[in-house]
Write an enzyme that holds these catalytic residues in place. Structure first.
Site, PDB file in Angstrom:
ATOM      1  N   GLY A 151      48.435  14.324   1.946  1.00  0.00           N
ATOM      2  CA  GLY A 151      48.095  15.629   1.407  1.00  0.00           C
ATOM      3  C   GLY A 151      48.955  16.722   2.026  1.00  0.00           C
ATOM      4  O   GLY A 151      49.550  16.545   3.090  1.00  0.00           O
ATOM      5  N   CYS A 152      48.998  17.865   1.348  1.00  0.00           N
ATOM      6  CA  CYS A 152      49.876  18.949   1.796  1.00  0.00           C
ATOM      7  C   CYS A 152      49.427  19.534   3.134  1.00  0.00           C
ATOM      8  O   CYS A 152      50.239  19.703   4.049  1.00  0.00           O
ATOM      9  CB  CYS A 152      49.968  20.028   0.721  1.00  0.00           C
ATOM     10  SG  CYS A 152      48.372  20.618   0.108  1.00  0.00           S
ATOM     11  N   TYR A 153      48.141  19.854   3.257  1.00  0.00           N
ATOM     12  CA  TYR A 153      47.650  20.386   4.531  1.00  0.00           C
ATOM     13  C   TYR A 153      47.816  19.362   5.647  1.00  0.00           C
ATOM     14  O   TYR A 153      48.157  19.703   6.784  1.00  0.00           O
ATOM     15  CB  TYR A 153      46.169  20.748   4.417  1.00  0.00           C
ATOM     16  CG  TYR A 153      45.860  22.052   3.739  1.00  0.00           C
ATOM     17  CD1 TYR A 153      46.388  23.253   4.204  1.00  0.00           C
ATOM     18  CD2 TYR A 153      45.001  22.095   2.639  1.00  0.00           C
ATOM     19  CE1 TYR A 153      46.074  24.457   3.590  1.00  0.00           C
ATOM     20  CE2 TYR A 153      44.688  23.296   2.022  1.00  0.00           C
ATOM     21  CZ  TYR A 153      45.223  24.470   2.497  1.00  0.00           C
ATOM     22  OH  TYR A 153      44.917  25.662   1.892  1.00  0.00           O
TER      23      TYR A 153
END
Length: 346
Positions: A151-153
């Site tokens: 995921g990006c975070y």
């Protein structure tokens, strides 16, 4: 030429993936699938592709028939939507790179706790590798049947914290992550909270204590630290199109100079093409449109806390670019092939 298929091609991450793959000299896009827009030309949905990519989008039924004829399947779908397609691809000996969340967590029960749905095919977990390339060996990625794209975070947070955990520099019970993301991180589907008038001239926290990327951050930090690690993670929505700035805090175990810790970071990422350890503070505009993660840090001697700041483009290093980076490793291309774009700055 590597034959690829993309399911979920018209979401923000999907269209960014298409953009990158059509500029990759060793890739041929065999099909693009969209259940919302099938039958239309891709350039009708994204006019910036006009005369460069006018291929028609195919429905899911047609895409599933084509899976056996490609080398790698990219999935850019919401959580819970990938597993059936992954099973079909594995049965047909087609490699999978999943930009969604379905195979990011090693424990199906943990997945169910965070995502509130059951995991359909737990027997496939053994074939999947959670691949943040800077933190996994190339051999492990190349042996995977399923690559779970982070995921990006999680990408921004893990790259910021990994050297501290690996070198046992911090109290693992003190980790706090405060992250801000552009609105594209919420996806392209219509949501009231993503409307211009709801986002513009405002900043808001969301998913406080419940954001699903927490689980993969904790999973991977625990692997690096070889003990159970929990974090306090709070994401925020800010009124910009793309980008993530993550600010991570932790207590140092002993006093350290900034120069010493910066050297640890630079050594840790010395062979990582897409991580830049900086002597100045990162900004999202310096990585916008690129696959880079910029990292810097500060030490507060008064509280003996370390503050690590990381910046990525959420649609590239946080999604599509990282997927292409994983594809390059999976098929033994240069890791940076098709990804040597610098940030757009403004």
């Amino acid at each position: 030429m590597l034959k690829v298929g993309i399911i979920g091609a018209t979401g923000y991450a999907g269209q960014q993936l298409v953009w990158l793959l059509m500029n990759h000299k060793f890739v041929k896009i065999e099909f693009m699938c969209s259940n919302s827009y099938f039958g239309k030309e891709f350039s009708e949905i994204y006019p910036n592709f006009k005369y460069r990519l006018d291929s028609k989008l195919v429905p899911l039924e047609e895409a599933t028939d084509k899976i056996k004829d490609i080398d790698v399947l990219f999935l850019a779908l919401p959580h819970g939507k990938s597993s059936n397609l992954v099973k079909l691809a594995v049965e047909n000996k087609t490699k999978v790179i999943d930009l969604g969340a379905d195979f990011r967590l090693d424990d199906p029960e943990v997945f169910s706790q965070w995502y509130k749905i059951n995991f359909n095919f737990p027997e496939l977990i053994k074939d999947a590798v959670y691949s943040l390339p800077e933190l996994k060996s190339k051999e492990e990625i190349q042996n995977a049947k399923i690559v779970a794209n982070p995921g990006c975070y999680a990408t921004a947070s893990l790259l910021a914290l990994a050297p501290l955990v690996k070198h046992n520099l911090i109290d693992i019970n003190s980790i706090i992550i405060d992250a801000k993301s552009g609105v594209s991180g919420a996806g392209r589907s219509l949501k009231t909270g993503s409307l211009f008038c709801e986002c513009n001239e405002s900043i808001k926290a969301y998913g406080v204590g419940t954001h699903r990327h927490t689980a993969e951050i904790e999973q991977e930090l625990s692997i690096i630290g070889k003990e159970k690690i929990t974090t306090l993670f709070t994401p925020h929505l800010v009124p910009m199109n793309r980008g993530i700035l993550a600010v991570s805090y932790a207590n140092l175990k002993t006093s350290k100079s900034l120069e010493d810790v910066l050297k640890i970071y630079k050594d840790f990422y010395s062979s990582s093409y897409f991580v830049r350890v900086l002597d100045y503070l990162p900004e999202t505009r310096f990585v916008k449109g690129s696959n880079y993660c910029d990292i810097s840090l500060k030490i507060d001697p008064r509280t003996n806390k370390i503050i690590v700041i990381s910046a990525i483009d959420n649609l590239i290093k946080g999604a599509a670019g990282q997927a292409v980076q994983n594809m390059n490793i999976l098929f033994n291309f240069n890791e940076f092939e098709g990804l040597e774009y610098l940030g757009m700055n403004i």
